[in-house]
Design a protein around this motif. Structure first.
Motif, PDB file in Angstrom:
ATOM      1  N   PRO A 118       0.836  -1.217   0.000  1.00  0.00           N
ATOM      2  CA  PRO A 118       0.000   0.000   0.000  1.00  0.00           C
ATOM      3  C   PRO A 118       0.865   1.259   0.000  1.00  0.00           C
ATOM      4  N   GLN A 119       0.561   2.157  -0.891  1.00  0.00           N
ATOM      5  CA  GLN A 119       1.283   3.417  -0.995  1.00  0.00           C
ATOM      6  C   GLN A 119       0.410   4.558  -0.468  1.00  0.00           C
ATOM      7  N   ALA A 120       1.034   5.647  -0.106  1.00  0.00           N
ATOM      8  CA  ALA A 120       0.274   6.824   0.308  1.00  0.00           C
ATOM      9  C   ALA A 120      -0.564   7.316  -0.871  1.00  0.00           C
ATOM     10  N   ILE A 121      -1.768   7.722  -0.601  1.00  0.00           N
ATOM     11  CA  ILE A 121      -2.634   8.274  -1.635  1.00  0.00           C
ATOM     12  C   ILE A 121      -2.097   9.640  -2.044  1.00  0.00           C
ATOM     13  N   ARG A 122      -1.959   9.854  -3.330  1.00  0.00           N
ATOM     14  CA  ARG A 122      -1.465  11.137  -3.821  1.00  0.00           C
ATOM     15  C   ARG A 122      -2.663  11.931  -4.360  1.00  0.00           C
TER      16      ARG A 122
END
Length: 291
Positions: A118-122
């Motif tokens: 999971p990546q940070a939402i941009r």
């Protein structure tokens, strides 16, 4: 009063927004809850295209709550998720990240199924000037990083800001369209401070404000300026002159106009909404409106 304002940096900002959309997962479209339709850039759909979007009705504390609920439902009916917030006091801010995760759930599930962490939402924050973008970003980041100011045109460039582990924000300058086909929209924007005061005649704006409040919020006018029902029946200029005298400004109606506008913007006449949902059938493309 003809209002037009499209500084060169706004044209540049539109190009930059278009170029950087590919780097973000979602767009935060910030609108003023007091004029949810009039504070939307009519080029927004063209600029954002099919990118997922979260509509944030900011300054909800200053808007008529009954009207705000109608507008929130309007955006929901259009297929957008909408939240009512007050970025100045931080109300509703905690709902933004969970809502983003819900909007992007399918995409994030697909990424997880492929073994991606999971990546940070941009997110890109976009809206017209003075709608509260920098204040919102400072709330999310929990630092005074984004420049703020109670006047349009404060943010001039673009910057990425990290808001915890779940969200990264791309700020953008406010984008206003080149001209207003409907001058009433210009007056609404001017009354809420989205247009620089030195670009318009404050007495014309005060007359518009008095006419609007006399029709929709007469009790607020009566209470603030000690008016009677008979006073509210006066023509606009006569009413302005009466308030000028009552406030002790003698014949200085320009000073009185400035004071009236300041008090409206500051919430001294109570909450109000300039975009009346039931009256904007044409702007709503013929949709049926309900009180």
């Amino acid at each position: 009063m003809t209002i037009q304002w499209f500084p060169g940096h706004m044209a540049k900002a539109r190009r930059e927004v278009t170029e950087k959309l590919k780097y973000v997962d979602i767009v935060f479209e910030l609108v003023d809850a007091r004029l949810p339709l009039s504070s939307r850039n009519p080029m927004m759909d063209e600029i954002v295209q099919q990118k997922p979007r979260l509509v944030l009705l900011n300054k909800g504390d200053l808007a008529d709550p009954h009207e705000t609920q109608k507008w929130r439902q309007y955006f929901e009916n259009k297929g957008y998720t909408a939240l009512i917030i007050n970025s100045h006091e931080g109300k509703g801010i905690k709902n933004i990240v969970p809502t983003c995760k819900e909007i992007l759930k399918e995409k994030r599930d697909r990424q997880q199924a492929r073994g991606m962490k999971p990546q940070a939402i941009r997110a890109m924050v976009i809206g017209i000037p003075n709608v509260g973008k920098s204040t919102l970003m400072n709330r999310l980041v929990k630092k005074n990083i984004a420049k703020t100011g109670n006047k349009p045109g404060v943010t001039k460039g673009q910057q990425w800001l990290k808001a915890g582990n779940d969200l990264e924000l791309l700020d953008t300058p406010g984008i206003l369209w080149p001209k207003f086909e409907d001058q009433t929209i210009g007056k609404k924007l001017a009354l809420t401070g989205a247009i620089k005061d030195n670009l318009l005649h404050l007495d014309d704006l005060a007359l518009y404000a008095l006419e609007f409040f006399s029709k929709h919020y007469p009790e607020a006018l009566k209470k603030r300026y000690d008016l009677t029902d008979e006073d509210l029946a006066l023509e606009g200029v006569e009413l302005l002159l009466l308030i000028t005298k009552k406030r002790g400004f003698r014949d200085d109606y320009e000073r009185a106009s400035e004071k009236i506008i300041f008090e409206i913007r500051s919430g001294m006449l109570g909450t109000f909404t300039l975009d009346r949902y039931s009256e904007m059938k044409e702007e709503l493309n013929g949709e049926t409106t309900n009180d």
